[in-house]
Design an enzyme around this catalytic site. Structure first.
Site, PDB file in Angstrom:
ATOM      1  N   HIS A 101     -24.299 -15.326  85.344  1.00 26.78           N
ATOM      2  CA  HIS A 101     -23.524 -14.535  84.396  1.00 26.78           C
ATOM      3  C   HIS A 101     -23.931 -14.839  82.953  1.00 26.78           C
ATOM      4  O   HIS A 101     -24.040 -15.995  82.561  1.00 26.78           O
ATOM      5  CB  HIS A 101     -22.038 -14.873  84.615  1.00 26.78           C
ATOM      6  CG  HIS A 101     -21.084 -13.986  83.903  1.00 26.78           C
ATOM      7  ND1 HIS A 101     -19.957 -14.476  83.279  1.00 26.78           N
ATOM      8  CD2 HIS A 101     -21.061 -12.651  83.732  1.00 26.78           C
ATOM      9  CE1 HIS A 101     -19.278 -13.485  82.767  1.00 26.78           C
ATOM     10  NE2 HIS A 101     -19.918 -12.359  83.014  1.00 26.78           N
ATOM     11  N   GLU A 129     -27.525 -11.807  84.508  1.00 29.87           N
ATOM     12  CA  GLU A 129     -26.820 -10.679  83.896  1.00 29.87           C
ATOM     13  C   GLU A 129     -26.691 -10.954  82.416  1.00 29.87           C
ATOM     14  O   GLU A 129     -26.540 -12.106  82.006  1.00 29.87           O
ATOM     15  CB  GLU A 129     -25.436 -10.530  84.539  1.00 29.87           C
ATOM     16  CG  GLU A 129     -24.571  -9.407  83.979  1.00 29.87           C
ATOM     17  CD  GLU A 129     -23.653  -9.857  82.845  1.00 29.87           C
ATOM     18  OE1 GLU A 129     -22.993  -8.990  82.251  1.00 29.87           O
ATOM     19  OE2 GLU A 129     -23.609 -11.080  82.536  1.00 29.87           O
ATOM     20  N   ASP A 142     -25.531  -8.842  78.342  1.00 28.87           N
ATOM     21  CA  ASP A 142     -24.873  -7.710  77.695  1.00 28.87           C
ATOM     22  C   ASP A 142     -25.676  -7.213  76.505  1.00 28.87           C
ATOM     23  O   ASP A 142     -26.156  -8.016  75.692  1.00 28.87           O
ATOM     24  CB  ASP A 142     -23.487  -8.131  77.186  1.00 28.87           C
ATOM     25  CG  ASP A 142     -22.655  -8.781  78.276  1.00 28.87           C
ATOM     26  OD1 ASP A 142     -22.127  -8.038  79.118  1.00 28.87           O
ATOM     27  OD2 ASP A 142     -22.536 -10.017  78.277  1.00 28.87           O
ATOM     28  N   HIS A 147     -21.863 -10.231  73.817  1.00 34.65           N
ATOM     29  CA  HIS A 147     -20.765  -9.694  74.614  1.00 34.65           C
ATOM     30  C   HIS A 147     -19.645  -9.133  73.760  1.00 34.65           C
ATOM     31  O   HIS A 147     -19.122  -8.054  74.023  1.00 34.65           O
ATOM     32  CB  HIS A 147     -20.211 -10.785  75.533  1.00 34.65           C
ATOM     33  CG  HIS A 147     -19.076 -10.343  76.394  1.00 34.65           C
ATOM     34  ND1 HIS A 147     -17.766 -10.345  75.954  1.00 34.65           N
ATOM     35  CD2 HIS A 147     -19.042  -9.884  77.669  1.00 34.65           C
ATOM     36  CE1 HIS A 147     -16.978  -9.913  76.914  1.00 34.65           C
ATOM     37  NE2 HIS A 147     -17.729  -9.618  77.974  1.00 34.65           N
ATOM     38  N   GLU A 181     -26.163  -5.126  81.375  1.00 38.02           N
ATOM     39  CA  GLU A 181     -24.896  -4.424  81.144  1.00 38.02           C
ATOM     40  C   GLU A 181     -24.905  -3.801  79.760  1.00 38.02           C
ATOM     41  O   GLU A 181     -25.060  -4.490  78.749  1.00 38.02           O
ATOM     42  CB  GLU A 181     -23.695  -5.352  81.269  1.00 38.02           C
ATOM     43  CG  GLU A 181     -22.386  -4.591  81.042  1.00 38.02           C
ATOM     44  CD  GLU A 181     -21.144  -5.450  81.095  1.00 38.02           C
ATOM     45  OE1 GLU A 181     -20.119  -5.014  80.541  1.00 38.02           O
ATOM     46  OE2 GLU A 181     -21.199  -6.545  81.677  1.00 38.02           O
TER      47      GLU A 181
END
Length: 251
Positions: free
Chosen positions: A12, A39, A41, A54, A114
């Site tokens: 993450h 992952e 952002d 994020h 993302e």
């Protein structure tokens, strides 16, 4: 491990809790641990450069005031987000999305990208991210899974790179989430662990979608979700979950 060519464990925000989030340092740590997928952002600066962050502000990750969408890329790229995490990471700054993708490619990491638009710029963020991916030759970019809580951002990005797999993100399961994911041509519906049940997972799988779950940090929970048919989990503690994961390199 799912059979769709995507790893069952995804670190993450680049390196989970083991590095400052959304940084190149996190990617390096994830790779050294043995992870094969991460992952992160992507949000736009005021001048339209996609960066890894994020939050819409710098308060939490950098310990300084500042609105990401109102700041130029040059200022954001010079912002230290490592020192707040731990003095050993002081000097680690916010990276550009293109640099994170290149680092993933070099490290052999698949990337769940993302799209995290600031409020009001969902379509523009999706367009910029999609165009960036489209500008990269397939041999230059890592294996990518595009995801977003914003259906608009995901739709626009997917129009630029229809060959890249995508996932719709939601905080809680309901039938409309499945419908939206299918309408967007997604391969996966990504769900929070909070309030999730085996019946929810079964409904997702029955619809022909994969199911990824965030954020799972305990091995016992990961095993339970796997037994329910979950295809993979995002974790802040990939070091704890790697021993129980059947991660393999994505196809």
């Amino acid at each position: 491990m799912s059979d769709w060519g995507w790893p069952g464990l995804i670190a993450h925000r680049c390196g989970g809790a083991l590095a400052p989030e959304n940084t190149l340092a996190g990617l390096g740590i994830a790779a050294r641990l043995g992870c094969v997928a991460v992952e992160f952002d992507a949000m736009l600066s005021a001048d339209g450069v996609p960066l890894l962050i994020h939050d819409e502000t710098l308060d939490r990750t950098a310990g300084v005031p500042g609105c990401v969408a109102a700041m130029p890329a040059a200022a954001l790229l010079a912002t230290d987000v490592g020192g707040v995490f731990h003095p050993a990471f002081r000097g680690e700054t916010i990276p550009r999305l293109i640099d994170a993708l290149a680092r993933c490619r070099a490290l052999g990491l698949a990337a769940n990208l993302e799209i995290k638009p600031a409020t009001g710029v969902e379509i523009e963020t999706g367009r910029v991210v999609g165009e960036l991916l489209a500008s990269m030759a397939p041999t230059q970019r890592p294996v990518v899974l595009l995801s977003s809580f914003s259906a608009d951002a995901l739709r626009i990005a997917a129009g630029c790179v229809p060959d890249i797999s995508r996932a719709f993100l939601v905080e809680a399961f309901d039938d409309t989430a499945i419908d939206t994911a299918l309408a967007l041509g997604c391969q996966s519906l990504n769900l929070s662990r909070q309030g999730l049940s085996a019946a929810h997972v079964a409904a997702v799988k029955k619809a022909g979608l994969r199911c990824l779950v965030y954020t799972v940090n305990q091995p016992d929970e990961a095993r339970r979700l796997a037994a329910w048919g979950v295809d993979g989990v995002f974790s802040d503690r990939p070091d704890l979950l790697l021993p129980v994961s059947a991660c393999q390199n994505p196809a």
